[in-house]
Enzyme design. Structure first.
Site, short mmCIF file in Angstrom:
data_model
loop_
_atom_site.label_atom_id
_atom_site.label_comp_id
_atom_site.label_asym_id
_atom_site.label_seq_id
_atom_site.Cartn_x
_atom_site.Cartn_y
_atom_site.Cartn_z
N GLU A 1 0.09 -0.83 5.96
CA GLU A 1 1.16 -0.17 6.72
C GLU A 1 0.99 1.34 6.73
O GLU A 1 1.27 1.99 7.73
CB GLU A 1 2.52 -0.55 6.12
CG GLU A 1 3.70 -0.31 7.06
CD GLU A 1 4.29 1.09 6.98
OE1 GLU A 1 5.11 1.44 7.84
OE2 GLU A 1 3.93 1.86 6.05
N ASP B 1 0.84 -1.19 0.00
CA ASP B 1 0.00 0.00 0.00
C ASP B 1 0.88 1.25 0.00
O ASP B 1 2.01 1.24 0.50
CB ASP B 1 -0.97 0.00 1.18
CG ASP B 1 -0.29 0.04 2.53
OD1 ASP B 1 0.72 -0.66 2.72
OD2 ASP B 1 -0.78 0.77 3.43
#
Length: 395
Positions: free
Chosen positions: A141, A76
């Site tokens: 994250e 991500d």
């Protein structure tokens, strides 16, 4: 069968997936197509929790006889900001003057691309690893970090997975590859102080109780004296006030409340619990001071709320892991990396509860910026470092 030995091609495929957190964006699917031909068994569990987005994650393992090394990271990425401000489209992976542009180029699709290339080269050269390698990749994250690495570790451990060491591919180098390996991280603790006053007219302060005055006294106590002078392995503990707010649009009204939000990055002088006790003691003492509240006899009326989930300080002391990575960096770059605990937090703070963990990745100068980019030469160098590390650590 073509193996994913080229880190630039791997990275381009990943950048072209718009995986802005919490969206998977196709990045995990692309990663799976790289790993399956290398003999990895791939699973993509989705985790959920009320009030947070569902997150798809990836766990891949290539099993062998010997120790088990985990590579951890995330696909991500943060939002691109003003897309018109980019010199090259943020999800096009365009190359200009020897650099590849794209969101996630260094944070941290680049590290993943290089590790996959390193494994592919090792397999192509040697046919097998002297042990097991797994990739633990989250899509959470850059988000709230609730349905990502924490739950993925619990899920894998619940299935009997154990690891001997872990390498996190976050960008750790400040200026050039070979500068720095992260062998620990400071703790992080956040809180909100709210001072309760009494609203009134600014021309009649004796009829009100201005909470800003009380807040000033409390903030002074948070900022000084210094918490410590640092330790052998860590910088001094540092507190930053990150927000002050009274929610008051009027210039002639004394507000009823004033709040200050703060974050502390702390070293191994403290635990989260001992630091919380220190903050309470400082605020209690400051609430009785008259510095900004002349004539007020009662102490400052305040509330303190701690943000959920403090990050705990940790230091990795596994000489075999650190020496193998340091030696690999030196062999490829000619530089002996500094062993550091600087910077913010990472998912290593969760992994350290399962096995020794270190961090090493690309140069982080452009991470989260417009025109995030990575030198193609750095991709090749990092791949060589990771390949050398695989050979040295597995021995």
């Amino acid at each position: 069968m073509t193996l994913p030995v080229d880190p630039a091609e791997n990275l381009a495929a990943l950048i072209r997936c718009p995986s802005v957190t919490p969206a998977e964006g196709g990045a995990l699917a692309v990663l799976q197509t790289m790993l399956v031909p290398l003999g990895f068994a791939v699973e993509r569990p989705v985790f959920s929790e009320g009030g947070t987005p569902d997150i798809e994650n990836l766990y891949a393992r290539r099993s062998g006889n010997g120790p088990h090394l985990m590579f951890a990271g995330h696909t991500d990425v943060v939002p691109v900001g003003d897309e018109a401000a980019w010199a090259h489209p943020p999800f096009a992976a365009e190359v200009a003057k020897g650099e590849m542009y794209g969101r996630g180029a260094v944070d941290m699709k680049g590290g993943i691309a290089c590790f996959v290339a390193a494994v592919a080269r090792h397999v192509e050269k040697n046919g097998a690893l002297k042990g097991s390698v797994s990739l633990l990749i989250t899509g959470d994250e850059e988000g709230p970090a609730i349905n990502g690495t924490v739950k993925l570790l619990e899920w894998a451990a619940g299935r009997g997975e154990t690891w001997d060491a872990a390498l996190v591919g976050e960008p750790t180098n400040p200026d050039k590859l070979g500068d720095m390996i992260k062998i620990g991280r400071r703790g992080s603790l956040s809180g909100v102080v709210t001072v309760n006053g009494r609203q009134g007219h600014a021309a009649y302060p004796h009829l009100a109780d201005n909470p800003v005055r009380g807040l000033m006294a409390l903030v002074d106590a948070l900022l000084a004296p210094a918490f410590d002078e640092g330790t052998r392995d860590f910088q001094p503990t540092n507190l930053e006030v990150t927000s002050v707010d009274v929610g008051n649009p009027a210039t002639n009204v004394i507000p009823a409340k004033a709040t200050a939000t703060f974050n502390i990055r702390f070293n191994d002088t403290w635990t989260a619990e001992s630091l919380q006790a220190e903050i309470h003691n400082r605020l209690d003492a400051a609430s009785r001071r008259k510095t900004y509240r002349k004539g007020r006899k009662e102490p400052v009326d305040y509330d303190l709320v701690w943000k959920d989930g403090p990050s705990h300080v940790f230091l990795t002391r596994d000489d075999r892991l650190i020496d193998a990575l340091s030696g690999s960096v030196h062999a490829v770059t000619g530089s002996m990396p500094a062993l550091s605990t600087s910077g913010g937090t990472s998912d290593a703070r969760f992994i350290k509860d399962y096995c020794p963990v270190v961090e090493f990745g690309l140069v982080g100068k452009t991470m989260h910026m417009v025109d995030e980019r990575v030198a193609l030469a750095d991709l090749e160098t990092l791949t060589q470092i990771y390949q050398r590390f695989l050979e040295d650590w597995f021995g």
